[in-house]
Design a protein around this motif. Structure first.
Motif, PDB file in Angstrom:
ATOM      1  N   ILE A  10      -5.430  60.681 -42.729  1.00  0.00           N
ATOM      2  CA  ILE A  10      -5.819  61.978 -43.317  1.00  0.00           C
ATOM      3  C   ILE A  10      -6.162  62.971 -42.202  1.00  0.00           C
ATOM      4  CG2 ILE A  10      -7.643  63.121 -44.661  1.00  0.00           C
ATOM      5  CD1 ILE A  10      -7.642  60.600 -46.490  1.00  0.00           C
ATOM      6  N   TRP A  14      -4.171  66.652 -41.202  1.00  0.00           N
ATOM      7  CA  TRP A  14      -4.805  67.980 -41.178  1.00  0.00           C
ATOM      8  C   TRP A  14      -4.921  68.523 -39.771  1.00  0.00           C
ATOM      9  CZ3 TRP A  14      -4.403  70.492 -45.421  1.00  0.00           C
ATOM     10  CH2 TRP A  14      -4.310  69.768 -46.611  1.00  0.00           C
ATOM     11  N   TYR A  21      -1.905  76.435 -42.205  1.00  0.00           N
ATOM     12  CA  TYR A  21      -2.630  76.314 -43.474  1.00  0.00           C
ATOM     13  C   TYR A  21      -2.935  77.670 -44.123  1.00  0.00           C
ATOM     14  CZ  TYR A  21      -6.034  74.824 -46.926  1.00  0.00           C
ATOM     15  OH  TYR A  21      -6.689  74.615 -48.116  1.00  0.00           O
ATOM     16  N   GLY A  57     -15.381  69.201 -46.727  1.00  0.00           N
ATOM     17  CA  GLY A  57     -13.932  69.370 -46.592  1.00  0.00           C
ATOM     18  C   GLY A  57     -13.638  70.847 -46.415  1.00  0.00           C
ATOM     19  N   ALA A  58     -14.401  71.492 -45.536  1.00  0.00           N
ATOM     20  CA  ALA A  58     -14.373  72.964 -45.406  1.00  0.00           C
ATOM     21  C   ALA A  58     -13.054  73.492 -44.857  1.00  0.00           C
ATOM     22  CB  ALA A  58     -15.518  73.417 -44.504  1.00  0.00           C
ATOM     23  N   GLY A  59     -12.308  72.667 -44.141  1.00  0.00           N
ATOM     24  CA  GLY A  59     -11.001  73.090 -43.617  1.00  0.00           C
ATOM     25  C   GLY A  59     -11.098  74.295 -42.718  1.00  0.00           C
ATOM     26  N   ASP A  78     -15.988  68.709 -42.061  1.00  0.00           N
ATOM     27  CA  ASP A  78     -14.595  68.294 -42.274  1.00  0.00           C
ATOM     28  C   ASP A  78     -14.271  67.175 -41.281  1.00  0.00           C
ATOM     29  OD1 ASP A  78     -12.079  69.982 -43.728  1.00  0.00           O
ATOM     30  OD2 ASP A  78     -11.466  68.569 -42.174  1.00  0.00           O
ATOM     31  N   LEU A  79     -13.226  66.400 -41.580  1.00  0.00           N
ATOM     32  CA  LEU A  79     -12.782  65.349 -40.650  1.00  0.00           C
ATOM     33  C   LEU A  79     -11.935  65.927 -39.525  1.00  0.00           C
ATOM     34  CD1 LEU A  79     -11.591  62.428 -42.998  1.00  0.00           C
ATOM     35  CD2 LEU A  79     -13.624  62.452 -41.539  1.00  0.00           C
ATOM     36  N   MET A  83      -8.745  71.925 -37.968  1.00  0.00           N
ATOM     37  CA  MET A  83      -9.003  72.819 -39.114  1.00  0.00           C
ATOM     38  C   MET A  83     -10.299  73.597 -38.849  1.00  0.00           C
ATOM     39  SD  MET A  83      -6.603  72.558 -41.488  1.00  0.00           S
ATOM     40  CE  MET A  83      -7.068  72.752 -43.203  1.00  0.00           C
ATOM     41  N   ALA A 104     -17.659  65.706 -40.103  1.00  0.00           N
ATOM     42  CA  ALA A 104     -18.337  64.677 -40.915  1.00  0.00           C
ATOM     43  C   ALA A 104     -17.386  64.219 -42.009  1.00  0.00           C
ATOM     44  CB  ALA A 104     -19.626  65.225 -41.534  1.00  0.00           C
ATOM     45  N   ASP A 105     -17.630  63.007 -42.473  1.00  0.00           N
ATOM     46  CA  ASP A 105     -16.862  62.449 -43.583  1.00  0.00           C
ATOM     47  C   ASP A 105     -17.533  62.870 -44.892  1.00  0.00           C
ATOM     48  OD1 ASP A 105     -15.568  60.945 -45.483  1.00  0.00           O
ATOM     49  OD2 ASP A 105     -15.643  59.077 -44.319  1.00  0.00           O
ATOM     50  N   ALA A 106     -16.761  63.484 -45.764  1.00  0.00           N
ATOM     51  CA  ALA A 106     -17.307  63.961 -47.048  1.00  0.00           C
ATOM     52  C   ALA A 106     -17.858  62.819 -47.900  1.00  0.00           C
ATOM     53  CB  ALA A 106     -16.206  64.679 -47.823  1.00  0.00           C
ATOM     54  N   ARG A 122     -13.640  72.746 -52.251  1.00  0.00           N
ATOM     55  CA  ARG A 122     -12.426  73.270 -52.883  1.00  0.00           C
ATOM     56  C   ARG A 122     -11.256  72.453 -52.365  1.00  0.00           C
ATOM     57  NH1 ARG A 122      -8.549  78.527 -52.323  1.00  0.00           N
ATOM     58  NH2 ARG A 122      -8.107  77.527 -50.347  1.00  0.00           N
ATOM     59  N   HIS A 123     -10.423  71.972 -53.249  1.00  0.00           N
ATOM     60  CA  HIS A 123      -9.185  71.251 -52.896  1.00  0.00           C
ATOM     61  C   HIS A 123      -9.467  70.035 -52.025  1.00  0.00           C
ATOM     62  CE1 HIS A 123      -7.039  75.457 -53.187  1.00  0.00           C
ATOM     63  NE2 HIS A 123      -7.691  75.132 -54.289  1.00  0.00           N
ATOM     64  N   LEU A 124     -10.541  69.314 -52.293  1.00  0.00           N
ATOM     65  CA  LEU A 124     -10.889  68.141 -51.473  1.00  0.00           C
ATOM     66  C   LEU A 124     -10.726  66.824 -52.234  1.00  0.00           C
ATOM     67  CD1 LEU A 124     -12.249  66.789 -48.927  1.00  0.00           C
ATOM     68  CD2 LEU A 124     -14.402  66.994 -50.201  1.00  0.00           C
ATOM     69  N   LEU A 128      -9.576  62.185 -51.460  1.00  0.00           N
ATOM     70  CA  LEU A 128     -10.620  61.214 -51.131  1.00  0.00           C
ATOM     71  C   LEU A 128     -10.261  59.823 -51.669  1.00  0.00           C
ATOM     72  CD1 LEU A 128     -13.880  63.230 -51.981  1.00  0.00           C
ATOM     73  CD2 LEU A 128     -12.835  62.860 -49.727  1.00  0.00           C
TER      74      LEU A 128
HETATM   75  C1  LIG Z   1      -6.541  71.045 -48.843  1.00  0.00           C
HETATM   76  S1  LIG Z   1      -7.659  71.185 -47.515  1.00  0.00           S
HETATM   77  C2  LIG Z   1      -8.940  72.187 -48.241  1.00  0.00           C
HETATM   78  C3  LIG Z   1      -9.702  72.971 -47.205  1.00  0.00           C
HETATM   79  C4  LIG Z   1     -10.702  73.981 -47.759  1.00  0.00           C
HETATM   80  N1  LIG Z   1     -11.723  73.343 -48.552  1.00  0.00           N
HETATM   81  C5  LIG Z   1     -10.016  75.056 -48.575  1.00  0.00           C
HETATM   82  O1  LIG Z   1     -10.401  75.246 -49.730  1.00  0.00           O
HETATM   83  O2  LIG Z   1      -9.118  75.724 -48.053  1.00  0.00           O
HETATM   84  C6  LIG Z   1      -8.444  69.591 -47.467  1.00  0.00           C
HETATM   85  C7  LIG Z   1      -9.431  69.468 -46.328  1.00  0.00           C
HETATM   86  O3  LIG Z   1     -10.213  68.303 -46.558  1.00  0.00           O
HETATM   87  C8  LIG Z   1     -10.430  67.648 -45.332  1.00  0.00           C
HETATM   88  N2  LIG Z   1     -10.770  66.254 -45.624  1.00  0.00           N
HETATM   89  C9  LIG Z   1      -9.986  65.306 -46.181  1.00  0.00           C
HETATM   90  N3  LIG Z   1     -10.680  64.167 -46.342  1.00  0.00           N
HETATM   91  C10 LIG Z   1     -11.922  64.405 -45.875  1.00  0.00           C
HETATM   92  C11 LIG Z   1     -13.100  63.625 -45.764  1.00  0.00           C
HETATM   93  N4  LIG Z   1     -13.154  62.357 -46.162  1.00  0.00           N
HETATM   94  N5  LIG Z   1     -14.193  64.199 -45.233  1.00  0.00           N
HETATM   95  C12 LIG Z   1     -14.179  65.486 -44.795  1.00  0.00           C
HETATM   96  N6  LIG Z   1     -13.092  66.262 -44.866  1.00  0.00           N
HETATM   97  C13 LIG Z   1     -11.982  65.738 -45.409  1.00  0.00           C
HETATM   98  C14 LIG Z   1      -9.131  67.843 -44.568  1.00  0.00           C
HETATM   99  O4  LIG Z   1      -9.300  67.659 -43.192  1.00  0.00           O
HETATM  100  C15 LIG Z   1      -8.797  69.285 -44.953  1.00  0.00           C
HETATM  101  O5  LIG Z   1      -9.362  70.193 -44.048  1.00  0.00           O
END
Ligand SMILES: C[S@@+](CC[C@H](N)C(=O)[O-])C[C@H]1O[C@@H](n2cnc3c(N)ncnc32)[C@H](O)[C@@H]1O
Length: 255
Positions: A10, A14, A21, A57-59, A78-79, A83, A104-106, A122-124, A128
């Protein structure tokens, strides 16, 4: 697939996707009208200002930066370092001092318990492997009475009418942009996808049940206004490619 391999896959995806993105429809902000609707939505959902908010998962900072603009104190985790580097650059350019970003891991944020007024994402959730575990952690870091806001879409199109629409969108895009819009470059591999229980889940019901089972009082809101504003800014091919409908599952931590 073990957890480390999943999270590595994952993170890798990203870390490669970060450059493009914000350019993608349904990801980055494409119009003032869309921004206005997101601001209106967040204003409605987060009544107390300023709130302490954790954006998981702030991206590239889509939600975190809107919240900073609204005067909240926001931490985005975010991981993916790449991003977050985009998010940091945008925050710096805007001159925000009320937003920060960290790896950090969500599913295990390691944030202080009972600290945040709001945990948002959003979109996270679709990406998972253990959404229930994540929701438990988000509850832990929320203050009693705090609010969880999960904003998600039905990204897996299983209805025949949606499938047809997306097919037509890909055909049109292939012609207009002279490229193969059917390519799956930049997607998770098949094994990784099998580890993501919410990937093909099209129902808000499953997500709201998870939040309820974790001990939240739950409500669900359809995000029609942001969807409408977003689609208005899309050229026809992209409108066809994006039949998703977003919802927000909102949970109040009762104890
Ligand atoms: C589709 S993007 C969404 C980004 C942002 N939230 C947005 O709305 O544009 C998904 C994001 O989740 C992050 N992500 C995925 N798994 C994660 C985890 N276990 N912990 C933290 N971040 C994670 C990815 O690195 C990526 O930046």
């Amino acid at each position: 697939m073990d957890d480390n391999t999943i999270k590595k896959g994952i993170t890798e995806l990203w870390n490669n996707a970060y450059t493009n993105y914000d350019n993608c429809y349904a990801h980055g902000m494409k119009s003032e009208g869309e921004k206005l609707e997101w601001l209106r939505l967040l204003d409605r959902l987060i009544e107390t200002k300023p709130s302490e908010v954790l954006d998981v998962g702030a991206g590239t900072g889509f939600v975190s930066l809107l919240l900073a603009e609204q005067g909240h104190n926001c931490k985005g985790v975010d991981l993916s370092e790449n991003m977050l580097s985009v998010a940091r650059a945008k925050a710096e350019k805007a001159g925000y001092t009320n937003v920060s970003f960290a790896i950090a891991d969500a599913e295990d944020t390691k944030e202080q318990s009972n600290y945040y007024d709001v945990v948002i994402n959003r979109h996270l959730v679709w990406t998972l492997p253990h959404p229930e575990k994540a929701i438990r952690d988000w509850k832990r870091v929320l203050k009693p009475g705090g609010k969880l806001i999960i904003m998600e879409g039905n990204w897996h199109y299983s209805r025949p009418s949606d499938k047809l629409q997306v097919f037509l969108g890909r055909c049109l895009l292939s012609i207009q942009e002279k490229r193969n819009a059917f390519s799956h470059n930049g997607d998770y591999d098949a094994d990784l996808k099998k580890s993501l229980p919410m990937l093909k889940s099209k129902n808000a019901k499953r997500l709201s049940n998870m939040v309820e089972d974790a001990g939240f009082a739950v409500s669900v809101v359809a995000l029609k206004d942001v969807d409408r504003a977003e689609k208005k800014a899309m050229p026809m091919a992209y409108r066809l490619l994006n039949p998703h409908k977003r919802i927000a599952v909102i949970g109040i931590k009762e104890n």
